[in-house]
Design an enzyme around this catalytic site. Structure first.
Site, PDB file in Angstrom:
ATOM      1  N   GLU A  24       0.817  -1.224   0.000  1.00  0.00           N
ATOM      2  CA  GLU A  24       0.000   0.000   0.000  1.00  0.00           C
ATOM      3  C   GLU A  24       0.849   1.272   0.000  1.00  0.00           C
ATOM      4  O   GLU A  24       0.325   2.359   0.162  1.00  0.00           O
ATOM      5  CB  GLU A  24      -0.951  -0.020   1.198  1.00  0.00           C
ATOM      6  CG  GLU A  24      -2.012  -1.090   1.070  1.00  0.00           C
ATOM      7  CD  GLU A  24      -3.019  -1.110   2.201  1.00  0.00           C
ATOM      8  OE1 GLU A  24      -2.795  -0.440   3.237  1.00  0.00           O
ATOM      9  OE2 GLU A  24      -4.034  -1.817   2.046  1.00  0.00           O
ATOM     10  N   VAL A  86      -3.342 -11.414   1.357  1.00  0.00           N
ATOM     11  CA  VAL A  86      -2.905 -12.710   0.856  1.00  0.00           C
ATOM     12  C   VAL A  86      -1.596 -12.466   0.116  1.00  0.00           C
ATOM     13  O   VAL A  86      -1.507 -11.546  -0.712  1.00  0.00           O
ATOM     14  CB  VAL A  86      -3.954 -13.359  -0.071  1.00  0.00           C
ATOM     15  CG1 VAL A  86      -3.425 -14.651  -0.676  1.00  0.00           C
ATOM     16  CG2 VAL A  86      -5.256 -13.607   0.676  1.00  0.00           C
ATOM     17  N   GLY A  92      -5.356 -15.671  -5.955  1.00  0.00           N
ATOM     18  CA  GLY A  92      -6.081 -16.441  -6.953  1.00  0.00           C
ATOM     19  C   GLY A  92      -6.408 -17.854  -6.501  1.00  0.00           C
ATOM     20  O   GLY A  92      -7.083 -18.594  -7.214  1.00  0.00           O
ATOM     21  N   TYR A 130     -13.840  -7.558  -4.433  1.00  0.00           N
ATOM     22  CA  TYR A 130     -14.889  -7.286  -3.445  1.00  0.00           C
ATOM     23  C   TYR A 130     -16.248  -7.142  -4.114  1.00  0.00           C
ATOM     24  O   TYR A 130     -17.246  -7.661  -3.619  1.00  0.00           O
ATOM     25  CB  TYR A 130     -14.569  -6.020  -2.651  1.00  0.00           C
ATOM     26  CG  TYR A 130     -13.297  -6.093  -1.836  1.00  0.00           C
ATOM     27  CD1 TYR A 130     -12.905  -7.276  -1.204  1.00  0.00           C
ATOM     28  CD2 TYR A 130     -12.481  -4.986  -1.692  1.00  0.00           C
ATOM     29  CE1 TYR A 130     -11.745  -7.339  -0.457  1.00  0.00           C
ATOM     30  CE2 TYR A 130     -11.316  -5.039  -0.941  1.00  0.00           C
ATOM     31  CZ  TYR A 130     -10.949  -6.222  -0.331  1.00  0.00           C
ATOM     32  OH  TYR A 130      -9.804  -6.275   0.404  1.00  0.00           O
TER      33      TYR A 130
END
Length: 156
Positions: A24, A86, A92, A130
């Site tokens: 991030e 993750v 995936g 999401y």
């Protein structure tokens, strides 16, 4: 694939928090220590909770860290998902969905009516993920935050 975090998971949770902060672009802001995470998750009065996503060999590949919030409009608790991560090599594989499914299961079982989180507006892969699960952005709301000098000044 998903299990409750244990105190022995603190080092890997701490490492993944740092990996998430780096992803991030805010690694310098990730100042939490292992001791702080241990106290928050497993201290005398836990304020947060965590789950671990494991691969087929049992190695941790992701985590969720969350806490309870409360809706004055609905009159019940909900879950606020602080972090969902993750590791890139495991993306995936269904781990993120499994982590969110576990939180949704907790909400349903306990009568909580909201599962909420924030996502950076540039994180298009996560946003698409999401939304594929039925989550919808709350575009009319803006997040505000007080930290550091601004917080200290207001609280003085």
């Amino acid at each position: 694939m998903i299990r409750d975090a244990t105190i022995s998971d603190i080092p890997v949770i701490h490492q993944m928090v740092r990996e998430l902060a780096d992803y991030e672009k805010c690694l310098d802001e990730a100042r939490a220590t292992e001791d702080q995470l241990r106290e928050a998750l497993f201290g005398e009065h836990p304020a947060a909770f965590a789950h671990i996503a494991q691969d087929e060999s049992g190695s941790p590949v992701g985590f969720s860290l969350w806490f309870l919030n409360f809706s004055t409009w609905r009159g019940v608790h909900g879950i606020y998902l602080e972090d969902l991560y993750v590791r890139p090599e495991a993306r995936g594989g269904g781990h993120g969905k499994a982590l969110l499914t576990e939180l949704a299961r907790i909400c349903v079982a306990r009568g909580y009516e909201r599962l909420e989180w924030s996502v950076l507006n540039w994180n298009t892969p996560s946003i698409a993920f999401y939304e594929s699960l039925g989550a919808r952005p709350q575009d009319e709301w803006m997040v505000y935050r007080l930290t550091d000098e601004a917080l200290a000044g207001l609280g003085a």
